[in-house]
Design a protein around this motif. Structure first.
Motif, PDB file in Angstrom:
ATOM      1  N   LYS B  58      11.216 -30.107  17.428  1.00 43.17           N
ATOM      2  CA  LYS B  58      12.581 -29.758  17.339  1.00 43.17           C
ATOM      3  C   LYS B  58      12.616 -28.704  16.379  1.00 43.17           C
ATOM      4  O   LYS B  58      13.646 -27.720  16.825  1.00 43.17           O
ATOM      5  N   ARG B  59      11.865 -28.410  15.484  1.00 39.94           N
ATOM      6  CA  ARG B  59      12.122 -27.034  14.446  1.00 39.94           C
ATOM      7  C   ARG B  59      11.490 -25.931  15.292  1.00 39.94           C
ATOM      8  O   ARG B  59      11.446 -24.826  14.793  1.00 39.94           O
ATOM      9  N   GLY B  60      10.606 -26.038  16.304  1.00 36.56           N
ATOM     10  CA  GLY B  60      10.083 -24.951  17.140  1.00 36.56           C
ATOM     11  C   GLY B  60       8.967 -24.882  16.423  1.00 36.56           C
ATOM     12  O   GLY B  60       8.280 -23.568  16.365  1.00 36.56           O
ATOM     13  N   ASP B  61       8.023 -25.664  15.657  1.00 35.18           N
ATOM     14  CA  ASP B  61       7.129 -25.241  14.674  1.00 35.18           C
ATOM     15  C   ASP B  61       6.032 -26.495  14.840  1.00 35.18           C
ATOM     16  O   ASP B  61       5.581 -26.924  13.867  1.00 35.18           O
ATOM     17  N   PRO B  62       5.565 -26.570  15.993  1.00 40.03           N
ATOM     18  CA  PRO B  62       4.657 -27.584  16.215  1.00 40.03           C
ATOM     19  C   PRO B  62       3.202 -26.879  15.943  1.00 40.03           C
ATOM     20  O   PRO B  62       2.966 -25.874  15.503  1.00 40.03           O
ATOM     21  N   PRO B  63       2.165 -28.163  15.713  1.00 37.50           N
ATOM     22  CA  PRO B  63       0.617 -27.752  15.492  1.00 37.50           C
ATOM     23  C   PRO B  63       0.362 -27.113  16.829  1.00 37.50           C
ATOM     24  O   PRO B  63       0.802 -27.514  18.029  1.00 37.50           O
ATOM     25  N   ASP B  64      -0.661 -26.422  16.604  1.00 36.50           N
ATOM     26  CA  ASP B  64      -1.332 -25.692  17.960  1.00 36.50           C
ATOM     27  C   ASP B  64      -2.112 -26.802  18.538  1.00 36.50           C
ATOM     28  O   ASP B  64      -2.128 -26.885  19.797  1.00 36.50           O
ATOM     29  N   LEU B  65      -2.845 -27.615  17.621  1.00 35.82           N
ATOM     30  CA  LEU B  65      -3.794 -28.407  18.185  1.00 35.82           C
ATOM     31  C   LEU B  65      -3.494 -29.941  17.469  1.00 35.82           C
ATOM     32  O   LEU B  65      -3.353 -30.076  16.512  1.00 35.82           O
ATOM     33  N   VAL B  66      -3.378 -31.069  18.345  1.00 33.84           N
ATOM     34  CA  VAL B  66      -2.707 -32.092  17.606  1.00 33.84           C
ATOM     35  C   VAL B  66      -3.519 -33.391  18.400  1.00 33.84           C
ATOM     36  O   VAL B  66      -3.644 -33.259  19.801  1.00 33.84           O
ATOM     37  N   GLN B  67      -3.981 -34.293  17.358  1.00 34.08           N
ATOM     38  CA  GLN B  67      -4.251 -35.542  18.092  1.00 34.08           C
ATOM     39  C   GLN B  67      -3.104 -36.584  18.382  1.00 34.08           C
ATOM     40  O   GLN B  67      -2.170 -36.602  17.530  1.00 34.08           O
ATOM     41  N   ILE B  68      -3.076 -36.878  19.463  1.00 37.01           N
ATOM     42  CA  ILE B  68      -1.907 -37.938  19.791  1.00 37.01           C
ATOM     43  C   ILE B  68      -2.516 -39.185  20.591  1.00 37.01           C
ATOM     44  O   ILE B  68      -3.603 -39.332  21.182  1.00 37.01           O
ATOM     45  N   GLY B  69      -1.552 -40.111  20.282  1.00 33.48           N
ATOM     46  CA  GLY B  69      -1.891 -41.455  21.107  1.00 33.48           C
ATOM     47  C   GLY B  69      -1.648 -41.286  22.405  1.00 33.48           C
ATOM     48  O   GLY B  69      -0.833 -40.618  22.903  1.00 33.48           O
ATOM     49  N   SER B  70      -2.868 -41.886  23.191  1.00 34.88           N
ATOM     50  CA  SER B  70      -2.754 -41.951  24.679  1.00 34.88           C
ATOM     51  C   SER B  70      -1.471 -42.066  25.181  1.00 34.88           C
ATOM     52  O   SER B  70      -1.139 -41.875  26.405  1.00 34.88           O
TER      53      SER B  70
END
Lengths: 488, 420
Positions: B58-70
């Motif tokens: 939402k801030r427009g500042d996400p990580p480049d690479l992220v581990q996410i739940g499947s």
């Protein structure tokens, strides 16, 4: 076994915890907290101060601040011997033991090969947050009171930061409302206004989505809906979803962190704004409601202004007597439609209608009857329009209809229908007499008969002239071969 | 030399405060090959990861690479936050086909599978030995009967590793509760996938969910789970099992088994011999829920190519050898870890369970729904724990949860594609 616990008993001495004035250490940490901005950096500074003070006894320091809205303890900062960073842990308040939340004493537990003590940051009878200290040694019970003093001193700093944040947040919301209000009042056109409104509701207030439902003049049915989603453009909802009965006051969604905010102008409902966190499921903060209501009032004003401007513009575009468009706007539409027609590769028609012997009607029955006749003709033309057709009163007793996607056959049939329907609709005078109305019609097609709007206009005019020449009460289609084909 | 900074967010389950050091060690060769790279690592707990990620987007500042739940794939792709995997980026074959299916959204590969897990039963072998065979625990009835026996003999006054309580179950209103207990509903016949495809689905109140809920209620009763133990954090519950010997069985992910197999010198280990068992078969047969983590790159990243290279490195043996040793995570791809350790009987059982597992159905709002379902399931379990029968209160709670889910689905009016 930890190098700090050579005996392996888990109860080695905590020299620094025992020897230091922990109230003073807590005060220094609280001052460090108040000396920077209100971000996590203030907590980072406090954590570092504590870790420096207890360097030999403690492996990690973390500070959590309680969010009073969702009753969550958010980890603000975490510092260990390798460095520090913004915290990201989250503990629901209910998960903390009563020792910490109610009795305001420490709670210690074993975590693998380490011990963690949670120390309340008390404000009167409640907690403002929690300090977590991690050690390879168990915190001896006789040191607990000293550690609690550290928490009590630190609580002052935590409270200061929390209040500063609340003040900052209020200022931000106020600014968001003021900025948006100024922006909305400067915008013209309902669509752009609504787009800005929902985008602001997402960006300035931090919601996942904002949707505005614009109501019909009846204040009940939804005319259109626009939805903005964080980080993305605005979407016009192709289908209007079924909405719950709309209340006159702001109301929460029963199942989602979302709020319905009515947009009203006096007693009239213009629309409703729905803001929600359907994806993050985060509860909106309490202080957001009033700014949203203020924003909705600004939006209502802007919407009402836009509505009035649209109405004025519409009035300016239309002929006072018949309600059909004036020729200025009509010409814009012709140019626009010919460009569309070129793209679609189809034909567009201009159908020119002229009353037969209108001067005689005026002279015989007077201008009021003449006006009635013009209104009657305009009504019949209006009834024959399809979606996308545009009709105009060119002036005097002449009318033109722009008909996209029209073939020669269809143009002929339309002209014939107009002639017949107008003929079948005489104007009745007060004494019972009837004034018959006759019209002649000329039809020309783009691009078959002309390659631009000026030529098309001339061809339609020529066709009309030919119909007049042919005896009136008939129609003619402009043709390159025989120049004109006649009907009626 | 100008530095390319990559923001990387990970959510390790068990690594704790050692994550930074471990990650730095695991990416050492990659950094050597990319000297201009600067890594900014952020470690998040699962409990807060989704909210933090959403805030960042939402801030427009996400990580480049992220581990996410499947299970988040559908929602994050729908929201337009994930960049597709570049063509030609190949990885080794997955342990099970459903793992590759998890990362496919609308025919596009949106992430690289990283680590996998499947919830099952972890059992203290010292309690089983001589008392019951593994096959005796292979069915609902057999398992319940053994738990009943354990419950009758358990020391209710204090933790007694020789007379443990039957099962460590957490009933907290968090997704992990759903992940751990969904397999019991599935073995009971819960038709989650089919139901979710309906327009106004009844999920928990559907008759197919009932056998599983009834069985879990019975298990809680036999277990004599009280409010305190139902509210224990999963990590604390695991420690109660592995370190204190409070329970004979733990429902959850076998990370400790994996970790101790690879690194028997680990600082935290099980004080009891433990073994992995599949979820006992119910009326609908045997099933378990498979899941795990994937590596994804944000659409807003200005270093997408580099981020994907790092993601690929993180899937490779060099990284995984270091990572799995401390985390107990199981790689999603064959080779490396599986070639070296796959012959171990415990890992064979885990692999067999992974192959037979089912993942949650893909749905653009699943990330929202799973939290609502988890809360609902928790409420039902708490009601059962309080002594209510399923009919008294549980099914009414289920109906309310379903009403909530229907309402959320109806409110998801932005589910059609938005052009950025």
């Amino acid at each position: 076994m930890s190098p700090r616990d050579p005996s392996g008993t888990g109860m080695a001495t905590m020299v620094q915890v025992e020897s230091q004035d922990l109230s003073a250490l807590g005060n220094r940490a609280a001052i460090a907290m108040c000396s920077t901005d209100t971000s996590y950096r203030s907590f980072l500074a406090a954590c570092k101060t504590i870790l420096e003070g207890l360097h030999d006894d403690v492996e990690q320091v973390r500070i959590y601040l309680l969010d009073p809205v969702d009753r969550m303890l958010r980890e603000e900062a975490v510092v260990d011997h390798f460095g520090g960073q913004e915290g990201s842990d989250l503990i629901p308040l209910y998960q903390l033991s009563e020792e910490v939340t109610t009795k305001l004493v420490g709670s210690q537990h074993h975590m693998g090969d380490q011990w963690e003590i949670l120390v309340p940051l008390p404000v009167e009878t409640q907690i403002a947050g929690v300090l977590a200290l991690v050690s390879y040694q168990k915190f001896p019970p006789h040191l607990e009171e000293r550690i609690l003093r550290l928490g009590r001193s630190l609580a002052l700093g935590a409270l200061y930061v929390r209040r500063s944040r609340e003040a900052e947040r209020s200022m931000q919301l106020l600014k968001a409302v003021t900025d948006t209000s100024a922006k909305l009042q400067g915008l013209e056109g309902r669509t752009i206004l609504l787009e800005n409104f929902v985008t602001t509701a997402v960006e300035a207030f931090g919601f996942d989505r904002a949707t505005i439902f614009v109501l019909d003049d009846d204040g009940v049915n939804v005319k259109s809906a626009l939805c903005a989603r964080a980080g993305f453009g605005v979407l016009q909802l192709p289908e209007i979803p079924e909405l719950p009965p709309l209340a006159d006051q702001p109301a929460p969604h029963p199942h989602l962190p979302g709020l319905w905010i009515p947009i009203r102008m006096g007693s009239r409902r213009l629309g409703v704004l729905f803001v929600d966190n359907i994806y993050s499921l985060e509860a909106p903060s309490r202080d957001v409601l009033q700014p949203l209501v203020d924003l909705a009032s600004q939006a209502a004003l802007a919407l009402e202004n836009a509505r009035l401007i649209e109405r004025l513009r519409e009035t300016a575009l239309r002929d006072d007597l018949t309600g059909l468009y004036r020729s200025g706007y009509f010409l814009e539409r012709v140019r626009e439609e010919l460009a569309n027609s070129r793209r679609r590769k189809d034909s567009t028609g201009l159908v020119m209608v002229d009353l037969d012997h209108f001067k005689l009607i005026n002279d015989t029955y007077g201008h009021p009857v003449g006006d009635e006749v013009l209104i009657r003709v305009a009504d019949r033309i209006r009834q024959n329009l399809r979606v996308g057709d545009t009709a105009c009163r060119k002036g005097g007793d002449e009318f033109i209809v722009l008909v996209p996607n029209l073939t020669a056959d269809q143009g002929g049939r339309m002209a014939q229908r107009l002639i017949e329907e107008i003929r079948a609709s005489p104007v009745e005078l007060p004494d019972g007499r009837q004034v018959e109305i006759g019209v002649s019609v000329g039809v020309a097609l783009f691009p078959i008969h002309a390659g631009n709007w000026q030529d098309l206009w001339s061809r339609a005019d020529e066709a009309l002239y030919q119909a007049k020449q042919a005896g009136r009460g008939c129609w003619s289609l402009w043709s390159t071969q025989s120049r004109l084909s006649l009907g009626g | 030399m100008a530095k390319d900074t990559l923001k990387v967010w990970i959510m390790p389950t068990q690594v704790g405060s050692r994550t930074g050091k471990l990650f730095t060690r695991a990416v050492a060769t990659f950094r050597k090959a990319h000297p201009s790279l600067s890594l900014e690592l952020r470690v998040l707990p699962w409990s807060n990861a989704w909210a933090e990620l959403m805030r960042a987007y939402k801030r427009g500042d996400p990580p480049d690479l992220v581990q996410i739940g499947s299970t988040w794939m559908g929602t994050l792709t729908h929201l337009g936050h994930l960049a597709p995997v570049p063509d030609g980026m190949e990885t080794r074959a997955a342990v099970a086909p459903w793992i590759d299916e998890c990362v496919q959204v609308n025919g596009k590969r949106m992430a690289l599978p990283w680590v996998v897990e499947c919830s099952g039963l972890i059992a203290r072998s010292d309690i089983l030995d001589g008392a019951v065979s593994e096959s005796g625990l292979a069915t609902w009835d057999g398992f319940l009967s053994f738990c009943r026996e354990l419950g009758e003999n358990a020391n209710k006054q204090e933790i007694d590793p020789r007379r443990p309580l039957p099962v460590g179950i957490t009933c907290r209103p968090e997704p992990v509760t759903l992940h751990n207990l969904a397999p019991w509903l599935l073995t009971g016949g819960w038709k989650l996938g089919e139901l979710l495809a309906e327009e106004n689905p009844r999920l928990l109140s559907h008759p197919s969910a009932r056998p599983g809920l009834e069985y879990l209620g019975e298990l809680l009763r036999v277990n004599r789970t009280d409010e305190d133990s139902g509210a224990i954090q999963p990590y604390r519950l695991a420690m109660d099992f592995y370190q204190e010997g409070r329970f004979a069985f733990l429902i959850g992910n076998p990370w400790m088994i994996v970790r101790n197999l690879i690194d028997p010198t680990a600082s935290v280990e099980s004080r009891w011999p433990v073994t992995y068992l599949p979820i006992p078969a119910g009326p609908a047969g045997s099933a378990t829920r498979g899941g795990g983590s994937v590596l994804a790159v944000s659409t807003r990243s200005s270093h997408q190519e580099l981020a994907w290279k790092l993601a690929r490195h993180m899937c490779g043996s060099t990284f995984m050898d270091v990572w799995c040793q401390s985390s107990g995570d199981v790689p999603a791809h064959l080779g490396g870890f599986w070639s070296r350790h796959g012959d171990h009987p415990e890992l064979q059982k885990i692999r067999h369970a992974l192959e037979a597992a089912r993942n949650y159905p893909p749905h653009p709002m699943w990330a929202t729904l799973e939290r609502v379902l988890a809360r609902g399931l928790s409420d039902i379990l708490w009601s059962l724990l309080a002594g209510d029968s399923l009919d008294e209160n549980g099914m009414a709670i289920a109906a309310t949860v379903d009403e909530e889910i229907q309402s959320i689905l109806q409110t998801g009016w932005d589910r059609i594609k938005v052009v950025p």
